[in-house]
Write an enzyme that holds these catalytic residues in place. Sequence first.
Site, PDB file in Angstrom:
ATOM      1  N   ASP A  32      30.993  67.691  52.561  1.00 35.15           N
ATOM      2  CA  ASP A  32      29.838  67.262  51.763  1.00 35.15           C
ATOM      3  C   ASP A  32      29.169  68.479  51.150  1.00 35.15           C
ATOM      4  OD1 ASP A  32      27.095  66.154  51.053  1.00 35.15           O
ATOM      5  OD2 ASP A  32      27.995  64.371  51.971  1.00 35.15           O
ATOM      6  N   LEU A  34      26.111  68.477  50.234  1.00 36.10           N
ATOM      7  CA  LEU A  34      24.704  68.379  50.623  1.00 36.10           C
ATOM      8  C   LEU A  34      23.792  68.495  49.414  1.00 36.10           C
ATOM      9  CD1 LEU A  34      24.553  70.304  54.033  1.00 36.10           C
ATOM     10  CD2 LEU A  34      24.860  67.864  53.611  1.00 36.10           C
ATOM     11  N   ASP A  58      31.801  71.750  47.827  1.00 35.12           N
ATOM     12  CA  ASP A  58      31.774  70.956  46.603  1.00 35.12           C
ATOM     13  C   ASP A  58      33.206  70.479  46.323  1.00 35.12           C
ATOM     14  OD1 ASP A  58      31.685  70.025  43.956  1.00 35.12           O
ATOM     15  OD2 ASP A  58      30.266  71.583  43.324  1.00 35.12           O
ATOM     16  N   ALA A  81      32.663  61.025  48.114  1.00 31.35           N
ATOM     17  CA  ALA A  81      31.701  61.932  47.481  1.00 31.35           C
ATOM     18  C   ALA A  81      31.489  61.537  46.028  1.00 31.35           C
ATOM     19  CB  ALA A  81      32.207  63.369  47.569  1.00 31.35           C
ATOM     20  N   THR A 130      33.213  51.308  43.028  1.00 31.00           N
ATOM     21  CA  THR A 130      32.105  50.364  42.933  1.00 31.00           C
ATOM     22  C   THR A 130      32.478  49.174  42.061  1.00 31.00           C
ATOM     23  OG1 THR A 130      29.855  50.100  42.043  1.00 31.00           O
ATOM     24  CG2 THR A 130      31.219  51.758  41.007  1.00 31.00           C
ATOM     25  N   ASP A 131      31.772  48.062  42.261  1.00 29.89           N
ATOM     26  CA  ASP A 131      31.986  46.906  41.387  1.00 29.89           C
ATOM     27  C   ASP A 131      31.382  47.113  40.002  1.00 29.89           C
ATOM     28  OD1 ASP A 131      29.289  46.723  42.066  1.00 29.89           O
ATOM     29  OD2 ASP A 131      29.387  44.655  42.793  1.00 29.89           O
ATOM     30  N   GLU A 132      30.564  48.143  39.846  1.00 31.74           N
ATOM     31  CA  GLU A 132      29.922  48.367  38.549  1.00 31.74           C
ATOM     32  C   GLU A 132      30.911  48.767  37.459  1.00 31.74           C
ATOM     33  OE1 GLU A 132      26.103  50.243  38.362  1.00 31.74           O
ATOM     34  OE2 GLU A 132      25.760  49.983  40.508  1.00 31.74           O
ATOM     35  N   TYR A 156      26.935  56.316  35.078  1.00 30.77           N
ATOM     36  CA  TYR A 156      27.452  56.270  36.445  1.00 30.77           C
ATOM     37  C   TYR A 156      28.716  55.430  36.530  1.00 30.77           C
ATOM     38  CZ  TYR A 156      28.133  54.343  41.109  1.00 30.77           C
ATOM     39  OH  TYR A 156      28.703  53.908  42.274  1.00 30.77           O
ATOM     40  N   SER A 159      31.698  56.932  34.812  1.00 31.67           N
ATOM     41  CA  SER A 159      32.308  58.050  35.542  1.00 31.67           C
ATOM     42  C   SER A 159      33.155  57.545  36.700  1.00 31.67           C
ATOM     43  CB  SER A 159      31.229  59.019  36.039  1.00 31.67           C
ATOM     44  OG  SER A 159      30.432  58.439  37.059  1.00 31.67           O
ATOM     45  N   LYS A 160      32.706  56.468  37.362  1.00 39.22           N
ATOM     46  CA  LYS A 160      33.500  55.894  38.454  1.00 39.22           C
ATOM     47  C   LYS A 160      34.752  55.207  37.910  1.00 39.22           C
ATOM     48  CE  LYS A 160      32.861  55.868  42.249  1.00 39.22           C
ATOM     49  NZ  LYS A 160      33.297  56.831  43.304  1.00 39.22           N
ATOM     50  N   TYR A 213      12.393  45.839  38.086  1.00 37.43           N
ATOM     51  CA  TYR A 213      12.794  45.928  36.686  1.00 37.43           C
ATOM     52  C   TYR A 213      12.794  44.552  36.021  1.00 37.43           C
ATOM     53  CZ  TYR A 213      14.453  50.787  36.900  1.00 37.43           C
ATOM     54  OH  TYR A 213      14.537  52.168  37.007  1.00 37.43           O
ATOM     55  N   GLY A 292      20.588  49.215  29.428  1.00 41.32           N
ATOM     56  CA  GLY A 292      21.936  48.827  29.811  1.00 41.32           C
ATOM     57  C   GLY A 292      22.038  48.167  31.171  1.00 41.32           C
TER      58      GLY A 292
END
Length: 350
Positions: A32, A34, A58, A81, A130-132, A156, A159-160, A213, A292
């Site tokens: 990690d 950190l 990193d 990570a 992620t499901d996003e 985000y 990038s995933k 929101y 978005g």
Amino acid sequence: MNIIVTGGAGFIGSAVVRHIIDNTEDNVLNIDKLTYAGNLDSLTGYSEHPRYQFAQIDVCDKTSLQCIFDNFKPDVVMHLAAESHVDRSISGPAEFINTNIIGTFTLLEVSREYLEKTSVPHFRFHHVSTDEVFGDLDGTSALFTEQTPYAPSSPYSASKASSDHLVRAWGRTYNLPVVITNCSNNYGPFHFPEKLIPLMILNAIAGKQLPIYGDGQQIRDWLFVEDHARALLMVAKQGKLNESYNIGGYNEMTNLEVVYSICEILNELVQTKPAGITDFKQLIHFITDRPGHDKRYAIDASKITQELGWKPSETFSTGLRKTIEWYLENQWWWTKVVDGSYKISNETIA
């Protein structure tokens, strides 16, 4: 087995580390960087365990990763990570591109080179996503499946999505043994207080506004983090190579419903409320929606259930109560996060 967990000081990563140490005989090396969301306090009681190691690295640092691989000789890499907060990705996307894309590429290359020079039977590279990446289900009753096309909406999620594609490409081009999981919204103990559920819990008991929101009708599927950790280890060890698995909690809730549920449990558990508050719902405050903002996410987790026998053990109501009780009982952890002193603890332990 020797298992590397990247991001093992984060919310989900630390749950994975605790699960492995508590339920297997495997050795764990936690890598990690950190950053602000990495907190070694989430592994208090594990730092001296004989099967646990920690390295502050990193994932973009190839030389350090190569040394770790050569010395630890992993059988499994569980890659968690990542920069993960949508709001932060909107205001500062560069870190998300660097960690989530370049970091994943670097880890894939180190893994590929490691396998070329080392005979490791049954090696696995497990990429946690992620499901996003699937975008928005607004206006439909559909669920995200493993065949849902990618349509990311934020820096985000983009990038995933990019990192998912890299993992698949390294699996196909270089025959790297890979598996991918895409999960729904996690919640539970040790969750960094910028996310919805811990933010609402801590704001409420402090008598602060509960910001929601838009109209609060955004729908998410909620997954208790310990159920997720159990699923992740199962996929890492037993999942079919070059396959992806969706992991969800079958708990679709609007954000407003989530906040109402938090307030109702807190009304029951907190006898001494902040001044002027008789019902924590009084603190709810609607704010301008973020750019978005996807309307609905929902996971079909039938594949992992049918193939590996996993299913969530917690309902949303049982998991949420456990989560709130944990925050009420573990002020030592979250006060250090709120006042920033956990960063000093990280430096001392590291």
